[in-house]
Design an enzyme around this catalytic site. Structure first.
Site, PDB file in Angstrom:
ATOM      1  N   GLY A   1      50.973  36.961  35.807  1.00 58.83           N
ATOM      2  CA  GLY A   1      49.808  36.025  35.963  1.00 58.83           C
ATOM      3  C   GLY A   1      48.221  36.386  35.490  1.00 58.83           C
ATOM      4  O   GLY A   1      47.704  36.350  36.135  1.00 58.83           O
TER       5      GLY A   1
ATOM      6  N   LYS B   1      55.437  31.044  49.654  1.00 61.31           N
ATOM      7  CA  LYS B   1      55.238  32.229  49.545  1.00 61.31           C
ATOM      8  C   LYS B   1      55.495  32.344  51.192  1.00 61.31           C
ATOM      9  O   LYS B   1      55.430  33.923  51.444  1.00 61.31           O
ATOM     10  CB  LYS B   1      53.484  31.892  50.334  1.00 61.31           C
ATOM     11  CG  LYS B   1      52.655  31.432  48.838  1.00 61.31           C
ATOM     12  CD  LYS B   1      53.168  32.160  48.321  1.00 61.31           C
ATOM     13  CE  LYS B   1      51.783  31.561  46.424  1.00 61.31           C
ATOM     14  NZ  LYS B   1      51.416  32.957  45.741  1.00 61.31           N
TER      15      LYS B   1
ATOM     16  N   TYR C   1      54.689  24.944  48.832  1.00 55.53           N
ATOM     17  CA  TYR C   1      53.984  26.234  48.625  1.00 55.53           C
ATOM     18  C   TYR C   1      53.891  26.849  49.665  1.00 55.53           C
ATOM     19  O   TYR C   1      54.491  28.583  49.642  1.00 55.53           O
ATOM     20  CB  TYR C   1      52.911  26.244  47.950  1.00 55.53           C
ATOM     21  CG  TYR C   1      51.633  27.105  47.419  1.00 55.53           C
ATOM     22  CD1 TYR C   1      51.294  26.950  46.398  1.00 55.53           C
ATOM     23  CD2 TYR C   1      50.557  27.385  48.633  1.00 55.53           C
ATOM     24  CE1 TYR C   1      50.771  28.243  45.956  1.00 55.53           C
ATOM     25  CE2 TYR C   1      50.041  28.876  47.964  1.00 55.53           C
ATOM     26  CZ  TYR C   1      49.566  29.507  46.717  1.00 55.53           C
ATOM     27  OH  TYR C   1      48.897  30.376  46.447  1.00 55.53           O
TER      28      TYR C   1
ATOM     29  N   VAL D   1      58.189  33.302  34.532  1.00 57.84           N
ATOM     30  CA  VAL D   1      58.857  34.696  35.754  1.00 57.84           C
ATOM     31  C   VAL D   1      59.925  33.783  35.654  1.00 57.84           C
ATOM     32  O   VAL D   1      60.504  34.493  36.706  1.00 57.84           O
ATOM     33  CB  VAL D   1      57.822  35.099  36.699  1.00 57.84           C
ATOM     34  CG1 VAL D   1      56.995  35.774  35.972  1.00 57.84           C
ATOM     35  CG2 VAL D   1      56.739  34.053  37.394  1.00 57.84           C
TER      36      VAL D   1
HETATM   37  P1  NAP Z   1      45.298  30.546  38.495  1.00 62.50           P
HETATM   38  O1  NAP Z   1      43.516  30.981  38.240  1.00 62.50           O
HETATM   39  O2  NAP Z   1      45.728  29.008  38.000  1.00 62.50           O
HETATM   40  O3  NAP Z   1      46.127  31.297  37.479  1.00 62.50           O
HETATM   41  C1  NAP Z   1      47.630  31.212  37.606  1.00 62.50           C
HETATM   42  C2  NAP Z   1      47.934  32.003  36.508  1.00 62.50           C
HETATM   43  O4  NAP Z   1      49.229  32.162  36.375  1.00 62.50           O
HETATM   44  C3  NAP Z   1      47.631  32.198  35.301  1.00 62.50           C
HETATM   45  O5  NAP Z   1      47.279  33.796  34.282  1.00 62.50           O
HETATM   46  C4  NAP Z   1      48.777  31.563  34.391  1.00 62.50           C
HETATM   47  O6  NAP Z   1      49.146  32.198  33.582  1.00 62.50           O
HETATM   48  C5  NAP Z   1      50.177  32.489  35.422  1.00 62.50           C
HETATM   49  N1  NAP Z   1      51.600  31.932  35.512  1.00 62.50           N
HETATM   50  C6  NAP Z   1      51.004  30.197  36.052  1.00 62.50           C
HETATM   51  N2  NAP Z   1      52.735  30.291  36.106  1.00 62.50           N
HETATM   52  C7  NAP Z   1      52.806  30.896  34.994  1.00 62.50           C
HETATM   53  C8  NAP Z   1      55.076  31.761  34.918  1.00 62.50           C
HETATM   54  N3  NAP Z   1      55.299  30.728  35.242  1.00 62.50           N
HETATM   55  N4  NAP Z   1      55.272  32.632  34.436  1.00 62.50           N
HETATM   56  C9  NAP Z   1      53.487  33.181  34.446  1.00 62.50           C
HETATM   57  N5  NAP Z   1      52.454  33.379  34.549  1.00 62.50           N
HETATM   58  C10 NAP Z   1      52.044  32.732  35.223  1.00 62.50           C
HETATM   59  O7  NAP Z   1      45.729  31.365  39.429  1.00 62.50           O
HETATM   60  P2  NAP Z   1      45.009  32.362  40.912  1.00 62.50           P
HETATM   61  O8  NAP Z   1      44.265  31.667  41.492  1.00 62.50           O
HETATM   62  O9  NAP Z   1      44.141  33.156  40.226  1.00 62.50           O
HETATM   63  O10 NAP Z   1      46.224  32.861  41.667  1.00 62.50           O
HETATM   64  C11 NAP Z   1      46.907  33.742  41.196  1.00 62.50           C
HETATM   65  C12 NAP Z   1      48.355  34.018  42.897  1.00 62.50           C
HETATM   66  O11 NAP Z   1      47.127  33.932  43.744  1.00 62.50           O
HETATM   67  C13 NAP Z   1      49.121  32.927  42.990  1.00 62.50           C
HETATM   68  O12 NAP Z   1      50.129  33.261  42.858  1.00 62.50           O
HETATM   69  C14 NAP Z   1      48.508  32.247  43.961  1.00 62.50           C
HETATM   70  O13 NAP Z   1      49.826  31.532  43.837  1.00 62.50           O
HETATM   71  C15 NAP Z   1      48.009  32.752  45.038  1.00 62.50           C
HETATM   72  N6  NAP Z   1      46.800  32.432  45.754  1.00 62.50           N
HETATM   73  C16 NAP Z   1      45.438  31.470  45.105  1.00 62.50           C
HETATM   74  C17 NAP Z   1      44.577  31.759  46.187  1.00 62.50           C
HETATM   75  C18 NAP Z   1      43.359  30.701  45.586  1.00 62.50           C
HETATM   76  O14 NAP Z   1      42.683  29.943  47.221  1.00 62.50           O
HETATM   77  N7  NAP Z   1      42.840  30.581  44.235  1.00 62.50           N
HETATM   78  C19 NAP Z   1      44.429  31.275  47.353  1.00 62.50           C
HETATM   79  C20 NAP Z   1      46.094  32.165  48.122  1.00 62.50           C
HETATM   80  C21 NAP Z   1      47.003  32.340  47.217  1.00 62.50           C
HETATM   81  P3  NAP Z   1      48.712  31.016  31.959  1.00 62.50           P
HETATM   82  O15 NAP Z   1      46.765  31.680  31.772  1.00 62.50           O
HETATM   83  O16 NAP Z   1      49.588  31.465  30.837  1.00 62.50           O
HETATM   84  O17 NAP Z   1      48.845  29.547  32.583  1.00 62.50           O
END
Ligand code: NAP
Length: 242
Positions: A8, A157, A153, A60
């Site tokens: 990601g 996690k 979710y 993934v």
């Molecule tokens: P995001 O901006 O929505 O980006 C998601 C990323 O994951 C993108 O690069 C997407 O690729 C990739 N992705 C999604 N499904 C995938 C798959 N099946 N195989 C490969 N890549 C995949 O998310 P983010 O906020 O940066 O979150 C990143 C991580 O942090 C996640 O695990 C999320 O649960 C965790 N998290 C986020 C927050 C928050 O507040 N943002 C809080 C707690 C935890 P594409 O660009 O190709 O779609």
């Protein structure tokens, strides 16, 4: 050349982590699912840091696709190995459990939890042979506390948190550390639909976090300074939950 794989890595936290690790001298394998253009932007930012990287597109959750991509890479690089793995790819499909169809349950678990297995398992052997590896799983406050509307979710996690602790104990003597980073609200595409001005009232620091702030913590856990930290779940949430 030292290699790091960031799942990601095309957007959000994964992009910021890719750029941070590039700054630390790593060659970055930028995994993503669909977004070629955003992955290219990540690569451009990596190059601006004087490092380099490559795109590694796969879902993934697709065990076969992951296995093919990783074994292709290993065949082309027989004398090298991926020493840092950031399991960051994730999605959310929020719904009350009462209304949650099976595919929303499965998709979220398939990506966060099965995705962790699919990507990590094939990389462990080389990390253990070389007696050095860093695995960092991006989990969530939701997996620690449990959040209503996110049973899927939270389960994904929470499972990943338990897997982090177990794998850390399996691999510590082989020179690996396995840790998790648990963000609260971070400003990315994943949180754009949320009511930030309302939600930030609950956050002691008074704002959402930035992806770069998460990346600094990941960078520390990858660094030699963190050699004695393993099996930990480190929160980064502006004091929202301690
Ligand atoms: P995001 O901006 O929505 O980006 C998601 C990323 O994951 C993108 O690069 C997407 O690729 C990739 N992705 C999604 N499904 C995938 C798959 N099946 N195989 C490969 N890549 C995949 O998310 P983010 O906020 O940066 O979150 C990143 C991580 O942090 C996640 O695990 C999320 O649960 C965790 N998290 C986020 C927050 C928050 O507040 N943002 C809080 C707690 C935890 P594409 O660009 O190709 O779609």
């Amino acid at each position: 050349m030292k290699y790091a794989l960031v799942t990601g890595g095309s957007r959000g936290i994964g992009r910021a982590v890719s750029v941070k690790l590039a700054e630390m001298g790593y060659h970055i394998l930028v995994n993503y699912q669909n977004n070629d253009k955003e992955a290219e932007t990540t690569l451009q930012r990596i190059r601006e840091k004087g490092s380099d990287g490559e795109r590694m597109k796969f879902d993934v959750a697709d065990e076969e696709a992951v296995s093919t991509a990783l074994s292709d890479w290993m065949n082309i690089h027989p004398d090298e190995y991926i020493e840092v793995l950031i399991n960051n790819a994730g999605i959310r499909k929020d719904n009350l459990m009462l209304w949650m169809p099976g595919d929303e349950w499965r998709q979220v678990l398939d990506i966060s939890l099965n995705g962790f297995y699919n990507v990590t398992q094939p990389l462990l052997k080389n990390m253990q042979i070389k007696r050095f590896g860093r695995i960092i799983n991006i989990v969530s406050l939701s997996g620690i506390k449990g959040m209503p509307g996110q049973v899927n979710y939270s389960a994904a996690k929470g499972g990943l948190i338990a897997a982090t602790k177990a794998l850390a104990q399996e691999t510590a003597k082989k020179g690996l550390t396995v840790n998790a980073v648990a963000p609260g609200f971070i400003r990315t595409d994943m949180t754009t639909g949320l009511n930030e001005s309302e939600l930030k009232k609950q956050i002691p620091v008074g704002r959402f976090g930035e992806p770069e702030e998460v990346a600094e913590l990941v960078g520390f856990l990858v660094s030699p300074a963190a050699s004695y930290i393993t099996g930990e779940i480190i929160s980064i949430n502006g004091g929202l939950y301690t």
